[in-house]
Write a protein that holds these residues in place. Sequence first.
Motif, PDB file in Angstrom:
ATOM      1  N   LEU A 113      11.958 -19.109  -5.431  1.00  0.00           N
ATOM      2  CA  LEU A 113      11.263 -18.659  -6.636  1.00  0.00           C
ATOM      3  C   LEU A 113       9.756 -18.670  -6.427  1.00  0.00           C
ATOM      4  O   LEU A 113       9.064 -17.705  -6.752  1.00  0.00           O
ATOM      5  N   ARG A 114       9.250 -19.745  -5.867  1.00  0.00           N
ATOM      6  CA  ARG A 114       7.807 -19.854  -5.637  1.00  0.00           C
ATOM      7  C   ARG A 114       7.319 -18.734  -4.715  1.00  0.00           C
ATOM      8  O   ARG A 114       6.309 -18.083  -4.990  1.00  0.00           O
ATOM      9  N   LEU A 115       8.044 -18.474  -3.642  1.00  0.00           N
ATOM     10  CA  LEU A 115       7.672 -17.416  -2.711  1.00  0.00           C
ATOM     11  C   LEU A 115       7.724 -16.043  -3.378  1.00  0.00           C
ATOM     12  O   LEU A 115       6.787 -15.240  -3.242  1.00  0.00           O
ATOM     13  N   ALA A 116       8.794 -15.772  -4.109  1.00  0.00           N
ATOM     14  CA  ALA A 116       8.926 -14.476  -4.796  1.00  0.00           C
ATOM     15  C   ALA A 116       7.812 -14.289  -5.807  1.00  0.00           C
ATOM     16  O   ALA A 116       7.232 -13.201  -5.923  1.00  0.00           O
ATOM     17  N   HIS A 117       7.483 -15.336  -6.544  1.00  0.00           N
ATOM     18  CA  HIS A 117       6.423 -15.255  -7.550  1.00  0.00           C
ATOM     19  C   HIS A 117       5.075 -14.990  -6.889  1.00  0.00           C
ATOM     20  O   HIS A 117       4.287 -14.163  -7.365  1.00  0.00           O
ATOM     21  N   ARG A 118       4.804 -15.669  -5.788  1.00  0.00           N
ATOM     22  CA  ARG A 118       3.523 -15.466  -5.102  1.00  0.00           C
ATOM     23  C   ARG A 118       3.406 -14.049  -4.555  1.00  0.00           C
ATOM     24  O   ARG A 118       2.336 -13.451  -4.609  1.00  0.00           O
ATOM     25  N   LYS A 119       4.490 -13.510  -4.023  1.00  0.00           N
ATOM     26  CA  LYS A 119       4.466 -12.133  -3.530  1.00  0.00           C
ATOM     27  C   LYS A 119       4.181 -11.152  -4.663  1.00  0.00           C
ATOM     28  O   LYS A 119       3.397 -10.215  -4.501  1.00  0.00           O
ATOM     29  N   LEU A 120       4.807 -11.369  -5.814  1.00  0.00           N
ATOM     30  CA  LEU A 120       4.573 -10.501  -6.962  1.00  0.00           C
ATOM     31  C   LEU A 120       3.123 -10.609  -7.434  1.00  0.00           C
ATOM     32  O   LEU A 120       2.470  -9.600  -7.699  1.00  0.00           O
ATOM     33  N   GLU A 121       2.617 -11.810  -7.533  1.00  0.00           N
ATOM     34  CA  GLU A 121       1.235 -12.011  -7.968  1.00  0.00           C
ATOM     35  C   GLU A 121       0.252 -11.380  -6.978  1.00  0.00           C
ATOM     36  O   GLU A 121      -0.738 -10.758  -7.391  1.00  0.00           O
ATOM     37  N   ASP A 122       0.511 -11.538  -5.689  1.00  0.00           N
ATOM     38  CA  ASP A 122      -0.366 -10.943  -4.675  1.00  0.00           C
ATOM     39  C   ASP A 122      -0.365  -9.426  -4.773  1.00  0.00           C
ATOM     40  O   ASP A 122      -1.422  -8.787  -4.706  1.00  0.00           O
ATOM     41  N   LYS A 123       0.805  -8.829  -4.919  1.00  0.00           N
ATOM     42  CA  LYS A 123       0.908  -7.374  -5.017  1.00  0.00           C
ATOM     43  C   LYS A 123       0.179  -6.879  -6.270  1.00  0.00           C
ATOM     44  O   LYS A 123      -0.564  -5.898  -6.219  1.00  0.00           O
ATOM     45  N   SER A 124       0.391  -7.546  -7.392  1.00  0.00           N
ATOM     46  CA  SER A 124      -0.271  -7.157  -8.644  1.00  0.00           C
ATOM     47  C   SER A 124      -1.784  -7.266  -8.513  1.00  0.00           C
ATOM     48  O   SER A 124      -2.522  -6.372  -8.945  1.00  0.00           O
ATOM     49  N   ALA A 125      -2.250  -8.343  -7.899  1.00  0.00           N
ATOM     50  CA  ALA A 125      -3.689  -8.517  -7.710  1.00  0.00           C
ATOM     51  C   ALA A 125      -4.249  -7.426  -6.803  1.00  0.00           C
ATOM     52  O   ALA A 125      -5.338  -6.898  -7.054  1.00  0.00           O
ATOM     53  N   ALA A 126      -3.506  -7.070  -5.773  1.00  0.00           N
ATOM     54  CA  ALA A 126      -3.962  -6.021  -4.859  1.00  0.00           C
ATOM     55  C   ALA A 126      -4.064  -4.678  -5.577  1.00  0.00           C
ATOM     56  O   ALA A 126      -5.013  -3.919  -5.358  1.00  0.00           O
ATOM     57  N   ILE A 127      -3.104  -4.389  -6.430  1.00  0.00           N
ATOM     58  CA  ILE A 127      -3.131  -3.131  -7.184  1.00  0.00           C
ATOM     59  C   ILE A 127      -4.350  -3.085  -8.097  1.00  0.00           C
ATOM     60  O   ILE A 127      -5.084  -2.094  -8.133  1.00  0.00           O
ATOM     61  N   TRP A 128      -4.583  -4.165  -8.848  1.00  0.00           N
ATOM     62  CA  TRP A 128      -5.716  -4.177  -9.775  1.00  0.00           C
ATOM     63  C   TRP A 128      -7.045  -4.125  -9.031  1.00  0.00           C
ATOM     64  O   TRP A 128      -7.978  -3.432  -9.450  1.00  0.00           O
ATOM     65  N   GLU A 129      -7.119  -4.832  -7.914  1.00  0.00           N
ATOM     66  CA  GLU A 129      -8.364  -4.830  -7.146  1.00  0.00           C
ATOM     67  C   GLU A 129      -8.610  -3.445  -6.534  1.00  0.00           C
ATOM     68  O   GLU A 129      -9.758  -2.958  -6.529  1.00  0.00           O
ATOM     69  N   THR A 130      -7.573  -2.798  -6.066  1.00  0.00           N
ATOM     70  CA  THR A 130      -7.711  -1.447  -5.524  1.00  0.00           C
ATOM     71  C   THR A 130      -8.188  -0.479  -6.598  1.00  0.00           C
ATOM     72  O   THR A 130      -9.091   0.333  -6.362  1.00  0.00           O
ATOM     73  N   LYS A 131      -7.597  -0.585  -7.788  1.00  0.00           N
ATOM     74  CA  LYS A 131      -8.038   0.286  -8.901  1.00  0.00           C
ATOM     75  C   LYS A 131      -9.509   0.057  -9.218  1.00  0.00           C
ATOM     76  O   LYS A 131     -10.259   1.010  -9.438  1.00  0.00           O
ATOM     77  N   ARG A 132      -9.921  -1.195  -9.219  1.00  0.00           N
ATOM     78  CA  ARG A 132     -11.307  -1.524  -9.515  1.00  0.00           C
ATOM     79  C   ARG A 132     -12.229  -0.948  -8.448  1.00  0.00           C
ATOM     80  O   ARG A 132     -13.272  -0.351  -8.754  1.00  0.00           O
ATOM     81  N   LEU A 133     -11.840  -1.099  -7.196  1.00  0.00           N
ATOM     82  CA  LEU A 133     -12.666  -0.580  -6.109  1.00  0.00           C
ATOM     83  C   LEU A 133     -12.760   0.945  -6.144  1.00  0.00           C
ATOM     84  O   LEU A 133     -13.827   1.523  -5.929  1.00  0.00           O
ATOM     85  N   LEU A 134     -11.640   1.590  -6.395  1.00  0.00           N
ATOM     86  CA  LEU A 134     -11.637   3.042  -6.456  1.00  0.00           C
ATOM     87  C   LEU A 134     -12.443   3.572  -7.650  1.00  0.00           C
ATOM     88  O   LEU A 134     -13.084   4.624  -7.561  1.00  0.00           O
ATOM     89  N   ALA A 135     -12.435   2.842  -8.742  1.00  0.00           N
ATOM     90  CA  ALA A 135     -13.203   3.258  -9.916  1.00  0.00           C
ATOM     91  C   ALA A 135     -14.714   3.159  -9.650  1.00  0.00           C
ATOM     92  O   ALA A 135     -15.498   3.895 -10.254  1.00  0.00           O
ATOM     93  N   GLY A 136     -15.092   2.281  -8.742  1.00  0.00           N
ATOM     94  CA  GLY A 136     -16.499   2.103  -8.440  1.00  0.00           C
ATOM     95  C   GLY A 136     -17.041   3.079  -7.425  1.00  0.00           C
ATOM     96  O   GLY A 136     -18.240   3.114  -7.153  1.00  0.00           O
ATOM     97  N   MET A 137     -16.189   3.926  -6.881  1.00  0.00           N
ATOM     98  CA  MET A 137     -16.645   4.883  -5.858  1.00  0.00           C
ATOM     99  C   MET A 137     -17.325   6.066  -6.468  1.00  0.00           C
ATOM    100  O   MET A 137     -17.161   6.558  -7.459  1.00  0.00           O
TER     101      MET A 137
END
Length: 137
Positions: A113-137
């Motif tokens: 459970l801990r591993l699955a949760h961390r993978k989900l959180e990492d993926k979600s954070a990567a998506i939001w960070e990518t959107k933020r970076l792309l919006a700043g271009m």
Amino acid sequence: MDERTERELHELTLNVITHGRMLAQEWRETGLVPRGSTKQLTLELLQKLSDRCGLRDIDDERIDLLGNHIRRFANAYREGLGDRALETDIDTENVHDTKVIDLINLTYRWRQLRLAHRKLEDKSAAIWETKRLLAGM
């Protein structure tokens, strides 16, 4: 969001839900009763996991809370068992005590459970960070 990313998020979310539900089920089957000031919070969290809801209520702190309960139960049953089982896989092939096997399996499920949760959180954070970076271009 593209279809591939949506599928990945779906799979990661499914893994968290599945491992959470299985952890709650195995917890009940093992017969562990949480104690202390976090008893009610723990029972509510286990119910949400069992009901396959409440992903917003699941964070590292609450997952660690469940792990600490499991560790204490396992250590009380057999000295050092919980500490070892939360850190690494323990082979149950030569273990003849069913309670020890149940506790080892529960700690394994918690780690999943801990591993699955961390993978989900990492993926979600990567998506939001990518959107933020792309919006700043």
